[in-house]
Design an enzyme around this catalytic site. Sequence first.
Site, PDB file in Angstrom:
ATOM      1  CG  ASP A  68      11.545   3.848   4.483  1.00 10.82           C
ATOM      2  OD1 ASP A  68      11.628   3.475   5.566  1.00 10.82           O
ATOM      3  OD2 ASP A  68      10.427   4.051   4.003  1.00 10.82           O
ATOM      4  N   PRO A 107       0.833  -1.323  -0.089  1.00  9.83           N
ATOM      5  CG  PRO A 107      -0.500  -1.483   1.968  1.00  9.83           C
ATOM      6  CD  PRO A 107       0.643  -2.120   1.218  1.00  9.83           C
ATOM      7  CB  ALA A 154      12.301   2.162  -0.300  1.00 11.33           C
TER       8      ALA A 154
HETATM    9  O1  PMV Z   1       6.791   6.145   6.827  1.00  9.28           O
HETATM   10  P1  PMV Z   1       7.883   5.336   6.505  1.00  9.28           P
HETATM   11  O2  PMV Z   1       7.824   4.103   7.049  1.00  9.28           O
HETATM   12  O3  PMV Z   1       8.584   5.384   5.246  1.00  9.28           O
HETATM   13  O4  PMV Z   1       9.104   5.632   7.560  1.00  9.28           O
HETATM   14  C1  PMV Z   1       9.666   6.798   7.791  1.00  9.28           C
HETATM   15  C2  PMV Z   1      10.441   6.844   8.796  1.00  9.28           C
HETATM   16  C3  PMV Z   1      10.888   8.293   9.280  1.00  9.28           C
HETATM   17  O5  PMV Z   1      11.713   7.935  10.446  1.00  9.28           O
HETATM   18  C4  PMV Z   1       9.683   8.958  10.021  1.00  9.28           C
HETATM   19  C5  PMV Z   1      11.319   9.176   8.224  1.00  9.28           C
HETATM   20  C6  PMV Z   1      12.856   8.616   7.801  1.00  9.28           C
HETATM   21  O6  PMV Z   1      13.335   9.187   6.841  1.00  9.28           O
HETATM   22  O7  PMV Z   1      13.686   8.022   8.435  1.00  9.28           O
END
Ligand code: PMV
Length: 317
Positions: free
Chosen positions: A156, A105, A114
């Site tokens: 990511d 999703p 990513a």
């Molecule tokens: O929302 P996600 O799972 O892509 O994670 C982002 C993680 C953060 O720490 C909020 C941002 C980052 O770039 O590390």
Amino acid sequence: MRIPSSHQPMTTSSAPGKIILFGEHAVVYGRPALAVPVTQVQATATVSENSRGGIMIEAPNINLSAELSSLAPDHPLATIINSVFSILSISNPPPCTVYLQSTIPVASGLGSGAAVSVAIIRALSMFLGQTLSDERVNALAFKAEKLYHGTPSGIDNTVVTYGKPVYFIKRKPIKTFHVGTPFMIMIGGTGMPAPTKESVTAVRKLWESDKPHWEKIFTRVGEIVWNARQAIERGDTIELGRLMDANHSLLQQMTVSCAELDQLVEAARKSGALGAKLSGGGRGGNMIAIVEKENAPAVARALSSAGAKRTILTQVG
Ligand code: PMV
């Protein structure tokens, strides 16, 4: 610059989703975070020769069917494709179609951006007759993450590229960690898209308004992450649950939780999960809970009754 001497007729590559177990947001400020791949969801890129000319991008999930040259140069997919051509010094790429499919999703904290980038980089470089090292794949995927997220930490793209659990610190060499005893994580999705860029910007504003205070909070998150890594290494799921709860409460202070996430976290805890927290950028997206195999179905049911749009059970280790 050159034209590739030989290319493959068709190549394909898949990359997994990911979840952050501990340390999101604080990781942007140099603290460690733990993240693991989620292989139940995948992004797949297929690159094939086409006879109509040009570079076509077909991404039915996001209703995109376009020629590369018609996309804005800073479009994440255009950036990724052009950066592959550029790193391979290819000025005149053969006509091809880049077809993207994903079961991850979007904008939900499962690393869809990513995974799409990594799958494209690998499939396209193979199509062009070259294989890039994981390090180069990771560096290119990070470039696209900057377009999606603004100031990403790089967590990511790192987990998705290497497909292994990682103990991640921004700009430090990747470290994987040992999982003492495999454990189960239940992922509950709010169904609310949550652009990471927005929550990262909100936390930055808080940090700018009172750096000493937020640095202290981030340091506490860093301690939780370090303790969680040790708990994972010795297989202590009870302690992991406690640490998840503690991490969630610090994320609430950072204003990145929301009523829907808190409701799911609460439902998981009440139905027997050992601990629960939001995962990723927050303000929507996903939460995770550490569960024992026997009570996983009860937790999944409780999450669905509390509004989860989907649940995924995944094993770490
Ligand atoms: O929302 P996600 O799972 O892509 O994670 C982002 C993680 C953060 O720490 C909020 C941002 C980052 O770039 O590390």
